[in-house]
Design a protein around this motif. Structure first.
Motif, PDB file in Angstrom:
ATOM      1  N   SER B   3       0.848  -1.177   0.000  1.00 35.40           N
ATOM      2  CA  SER B   3       0.000   0.000   0.000  1.00 35.40           C
ATOM      3  C   SER B   3       0.883   1.225   0.000  1.00 35.40           C
ATOM      4  CB  SER B   3      -0.947   0.008   1.206  1.00 35.40           C
ATOM      5  OG  SER B   3      -0.239   0.208   2.405  1.00 35.40           O
ATOM      6  N   VAL B   4       0.358   2.230  -0.633  1.00 33.41           N
ATOM      7  CA  VAL B   4       1.020   3.527  -0.647  1.00 33.41           C
ATOM      8  C   VAL B   4      -0.053   4.547  -0.346  1.00 33.41           C
ATOM      9  CG1 VAL B   4       2.383   5.145  -1.974  1.00 33.41           C
ATOM     10  CG2 VAL B   4       2.584   2.713  -2.429  1.00 33.41           C
ATOM     11  N   GLY B   5       0.148   5.363   0.648  1.00 32.63           N
ATOM     12  CA  GLY B   5      -0.868   6.333   1.011  1.00 32.63           C
ATOM     13  C   GLY B   5      -0.273   7.695   1.254  1.00 32.63           C
ATOM     14  N   LEU B   6      -1.102   8.666   1.098  1.00 39.07           N
ATOM     15  CA  LEU B   6      -0.683  10.037   1.347  1.00 39.07           C
ATOM     16  C   LEU B   6      -1.327  10.510   2.625  1.00 39.07           C
ATOM     17  CD1 LEU B   6      -0.887  10.848  -2.308  1.00 39.07           C
ATOM     18  CD2 LEU B   6       1.002  11.665  -0.965  1.00 39.07           C
ATOM     19  N   HIS B   7      -0.651  11.370   3.353  1.00 42.56           N
ATOM     20  CA  HIS B   7      -1.130  11.791   4.660  1.00 42.56           C
ATOM     21  C   HIS B   7      -2.343  12.694   4.563  1.00 42.56           C
ATOM     22  CE1 HIS B   7       2.948  10.877   6.731  1.00 42.56           C
ATOM     23  NE2 HIS B   7       2.381   9.825   6.227  1.00 42.56           N
ATOM     24  N   LEU B   8      -2.396  13.528   3.542  1.00 44.49           N
ATOM     25  CA  LEU B   8      -3.487  14.474   3.422  1.00 44.49           C
ATOM     26  C   LEU B   8      -4.066  14.429   2.016  1.00 44.49           C
ATOM     27  CD1 LEU B   8      -1.948  17.620   5.172  1.00 44.49           C
ATOM     28  CD2 LEU B   8      -3.770  16.159   6.053  1.00 44.49           C
ATOM     29  N   PRO B   9      -5.397  14.355   1.889  1.00 46.04           N
ATOM     30  CA  PRO B   9      -5.970  14.367   0.544  1.00 46.04           C
ATOM     31  C   PRO B   9      -5.913  15.748  -0.101  1.00 46.04           C
ATOM     32  CG  PRO B   9      -7.695  14.257   2.190  1.00 46.04           C
ATOM     33  CD  PRO B   9      -6.412  14.142   2.917  1.00 46.04           C
ATOM     34  N   THR B  10      -5.893  16.806   0.708  1.00 44.33           N
ATOM     35  CA  THR B  10      -5.831  18.159   0.153  1.00 44.33           C
ATOM     36  C   THR B  10      -4.809  18.979   0.928  1.00 44.33           C
ATOM     37  OG1 THR B  10      -7.590  18.995   1.579  1.00 44.33           O
ATOM     38  CG2 THR B  10      -8.257  18.113  -0.557  1.00 44.33           C
ATOM     39  N   LEU B  11      -4.242  19.963   0.225  1.00 47.60           N
ATOM     40  CA  LEU B  11      -3.273  20.864   0.839  1.00 47.60           C
ATOM     41  C   LEU B  11      -3.399  22.224   0.172  1.00 47.60           C
ATOM     42  CD1 LEU B  11      -0.792  21.251   2.721  1.00 47.60           C
ATOM     43  CD2 LEU B  11       0.640  20.580   0.774  1.00 47.60           C
ATOM     44  N   SER B  12      -3.566  23.271   0.983  1.00 49.52           N
ATOM     45  CA  SER B  12      -3.641  24.630   0.447  1.00 49.52           C
ATOM     46  C   SER B  12      -2.413  25.395   0.917  1.00 49.52           C
ATOM     47  CB  SER B  12      -4.904  25.332   0.927  1.00 49.52           C
ATOM     48  OG  SER B  12      -6.048  24.699   0.409  1.00 49.52           O
ATOM     49  N   ILE B  77       8.168  21.423  -2.688  1.00 48.57           N
ATOM     50  CA  ILE B  77       8.145  22.335  -3.825  1.00 48.57           C
ATOM     51  C   ILE B  77       8.486  23.726  -3.295  1.00 48.57           C
ATOM     52  CG2 ILE B  77       6.788  23.267  -5.734  1.00 48.57           C
ATOM     53  CD1 ILE B  77       4.935  20.839  -5.451  1.00 48.57           C
ATOM     54  N   ALA B  78       9.530  24.304  -3.818  1.00 50.95           N
ATOM     55  CA  ALA B  78       9.957  25.625  -3.360  1.00 50.95           C
ATOM     56  C   ALA B  78       9.212  26.723  -4.106  1.00 50.95           C
ATOM     57  CB  ALA B  78      11.458  25.786  -3.558  1.00 50.95           C
ATOM     58  N   ALA B  79       8.919  27.810  -3.367  1.00 42.20           N
ATOM     59  CA  ALA B  79       8.298  28.996  -3.982  1.00 42.20           C
ATOM     60  C   ALA B  79       7.126  28.601  -4.874  1.00 42.20           C
ATOM     61  CB  ALA B  79       9.341  29.780  -4.774  1.00 42.20           C
ATOM     62  N   THR B  80       6.100  28.027  -4.254  1.00 41.82           N
ATOM     63  CA  THR B  80       4.965  27.473  -4.991  1.00 41.82           C
ATOM     64  C   THR B  80       4.308  28.518  -5.892  1.00 41.82           C
ATOM     65  OG1 THR B  80       4.627  26.071  -3.070  1.00 41.82           O
ATOM     66  CG2 THR B  80       2.902  26.096  -4.715  1.00 41.82           C
ATOM     67  N   GLN B  81       3.970  28.097  -7.103  1.00 45.38           N
ATOM     68  CA  GLN B  81       3.375  28.967  -8.113  1.00 45.38           C
ATOM     69  C   GLN B  81       1.985  28.467  -8.485  1.00 45.38           C
ATOM     70  OE1 GLN B  81       6.172  28.595 -11.320  1.00 45.38           O
ATOM     71  NE2 GLN B  81       7.843  29.553 -10.188  1.00 45.38           N
ATOM     72  N   PRO B  82       1.156  29.324  -9.061  1.00 48.23           N
ATOM     73  CA  PRO B  82      -0.188  28.871  -9.466  1.00 48.23           C
ATOM     74  C   PRO B  82      -0.161  27.634 -10.371  1.00 48.23           C
ATOM     75  CG  PRO B  82      -0.048  31.258  -9.584  1.00 48.23           C
ATOM     76  CD  PRO B  82       1.342  30.762  -9.265  1.00 48.23           C
ATOM     77  N   GLY B  83       0.853  27.524 -11.205  1.00 50.97           N
ATOM     78  CA  GLY B  83       0.960  26.373 -12.095  1.00 50.97           C
ATOM     79  C   GLY B  83       1.258  25.069 -11.381  1.00 50.97           C
ATOM     80  N   ASP B  84       1.549  25.139 -10.099  1.00 49.50           N
ATOM     81  CA  ASP B  84       1.798  23.925  -9.317  1.00 49.50           C
ATOM     82  C   ASP B  84       0.505  23.279  -8.843  1.00 49.50           C
ATOM     83  OD1 ASP B  84       4.669  25.531  -7.780  1.00 49.50           O
ATOM     84  OD2 ASP B  84       4.599  24.217  -9.543  1.00 49.50           O
ATOM     85  N   SER B  85      -0.620  23.967  -9.035  1.00 51.84           N
ATOM     86  CA  SER B  85      -1.908  23.388  -8.634  1.00 51.84           C
ATOM     87  C   SER B  85      -2.169  22.116  -9.411  1.00 51.84           C
ATOM     88  CB  SER B  85      -3.039  24.388  -8.904  1.00 51.84           C
ATOM     89  OG  SER B  85      -2.951  25.499  -8.051  1.00 51.84           O
ATOM     90  N   ALA B  86      -2.371  21.022  -8.697  1.00 50.83           N
ATOM     91  CA  ALA B  86      -2.567  19.716  -9.338  1.00 50.83           C
ATOM     92  C   ALA B  86      -2.744  18.677  -8.242  1.00 50.83           C
ATOM     93  CB  ALA B  86      -1.355  19.350 -10.204  1.00 50.83           C
ATOM     94  N   VAL B  87      -2.956  17.433  -8.646  1.00 46.46           N
ATOM     95  CA  VAL B  87      -2.919  16.304  -7.718  1.00 46.46           C
ATOM     96  C   VAL B  87      -1.552  15.655  -7.830  1.00 46.46           C
ATOM     97  CG1 VAL B  87      -3.925  14.077  -7.116  1.00 46.46           C
ATOM     98  CG2 VAL B  87      -5.398  15.933  -7.926  1.00 46.46           C
ATOM     99  N   LEU B 105      -3.132  19.735  -4.410  1.00 49.28           N
ATOM    100  CA  LEU B 105      -2.463  20.963  -3.973  1.00 49.28           C
ATOM    101  C   LEU B 105      -3.169  22.164  -4.590  1.00 49.28           C
ATOM    102  CD1 LEU B 105      -0.084  22.368  -2.530  1.00 49.28           C
ATOM    103  CD2 LEU B 105       1.217  22.098  -4.657  1.00 49.28           C
ATOM    104  N   THR B 106      -3.626  23.065  -3.730  1.00 46.36           N
ATOM    105  CA  THR B 106      -4.294  24.293  -4.174  1.00 46.36           C
ATOM    106  C   THR B 106      -3.440  25.475  -3.755  1.00 46.36           C
ATOM    107  OG1 THR B 106      -6.476  23.273  -3.898  1.00 46.36           O
ATOM    108  CG2 THR B 106      -6.400  25.675  -4.007  1.00 46.36           C
ATOM    109  N   ILE B 107      -3.237  26.396  -4.680  1.00 46.44           N
ATOM    110  CA  ILE B 107      -2.405  27.564  -4.409  1.00 46.44           C
ATOM    111  C   ILE B 107      -3.317  28.755  -4.132  1.00 46.44           C
ATOM    112  CG2 ILE B 107      -0.498  28.978  -5.229  1.00 46.44           C
ATOM    113  CD1 ILE B 107      -0.007  25.886  -5.006  1.00 46.44           C
ATOM    114  N   ILE B 108      -3.081  29.392  -3.012  1.00 42.51           N
ATOM    115  CA  ILE B 108      -3.854  30.575  -2.620  1.00 42.51           C
ATOM    116  C   ILE B 108      -3.109  31.818  -3.099  1.00 42.51           C
ATOM    117  CG2 ILE B 108      -4.855  31.840  -0.682  1.00 42.51           C
ATOM    118  CD1 ILE B 108      -4.594  29.162   0.906  1.00 42.51           C
ATOM    119  N   PRO B 109      -3.755  32.655  -3.925  1.00 43.88           N
ATOM    120  CA  PRO B 109      -3.042  33.829  -4.454  1.00 43.88           C
ATOM    121  C   PRO B 109      -2.777  34.885  -3.386  1.00 43.88           C
ATOM    122  CG  PRO B 109      -5.287  33.745  -5.290  1.00 43.88           C
ATOM    123  CD  PRO B 109      -5.093  32.493  -4.484  1.00 43.88           C
TER     124      PRO B 109
END
Lengths: 114, 109
Positions: B3-12, B77-87, B105-109
């Motif tokens: 099994s492989v799991g991620l700790h959080l389903p969402t991250l802002s 991910i360093a210096a997160t950018q809007p283009g980094d929004s994804a699963v 991953l959701t990026i807050i402007p």
């Protein structure tokens, strides 16, 4: 450089109809090829993989089959689709067996069964 | 089974901040780990990989850390950018590639 193509991008089919999804890879020879299904909010489930022409391994018993008629062509088929076959189907390739290299994915086919 | 799991389903994350996405795995025999990014309606895109004989690997703006003692993998991910929004998916290779369920991953402007 290597590229992978899948088509169609979206497909709507009635229950009981046949299916053929095609995947081709360019820029490499004798790749390993894979078919995955991705359900919403879930990880990727491996359906089939192939290490060479005519060599198919099935991971999950189901209503689908796969074929590899040419070195860089991989086809996913069904004779009669079920509602449960709906999903996002992804094809991937990787360098041959025994090498730790990532799999590279196409952009998928969104299949909806009505 | 594996099994492989991620700790959080969402991250802002605030734009410009660093993002850390975590992943736990069960198969201690895994010798290869991969991070993928999947944008809406597209296939997973390879980001970075790491072999089990390493504990850190850096790419452009991304770093993967592997802790085999606790079977934990992370993507920074360093210096997160809007283009980094994804699963983002982690995957482990033993006899086959096994994927986690992903972190959005959701990026807050």
């Amino acid at each position: 450089s290597q590229t992978i193509h899948q088509w169609p991008a979206t497909l709507v089919q009635p229950v009981g109809s046949p299916l053929s999804l095609e995947c081709t890879v360019e820029g490499t020879s004798n790749p390993n090829l894979y078919w995955y299904r991705q359900a919403a909010g879930r990880g990727l489930q491996l359906l089939f993989y192939s290490v060479g022409i005519g060599q198919i391994s099935s991971e999950v018993p189901q209503n689908l089959s796969a074929s590899r008629p040419q070195d860089r062509q991989f086809i996913l088929s069904s004779k009669k689709l079920l509602l449960s076959d709906s999903g996002f189907y992804l094809c991937a390739w990787s360098v041959g067996t025994g090498v730790l290299e990532p799999q590279h994915f196409g952009d998928g086919t969104r299949l909806s069964i009505l | 089974g594996e099994s492989v799991g991620l700790h959080l389903p969402t991250l802002s994350v605030q734009e410009g901040d660093n993002s850390i996405i975590n992943c736990a795995y069960s198969n201690s025999a895994s010798d290869y780990f991969i991070w993928y990014k999947q944008e809406s309606g597209k296939g997973p895109q390879f980001i970075i990989d790491i072999r089990s004989n390493m504990d850190k690997r850096q790419g452009q703006r991304v770093t993967v850390l592997l802790n085999k003692t606790v079977k934990h993998l992370s993507l920074q991910i360093a210096a997160t950018q809007p283009g980094d929004s994804a699963v983002y998916f982690c995957a482990q290779e033993a006899e086959k590639l096994t994927f986690g369920t992903g972190t959005r991953l959701t990026i807050i402007p």
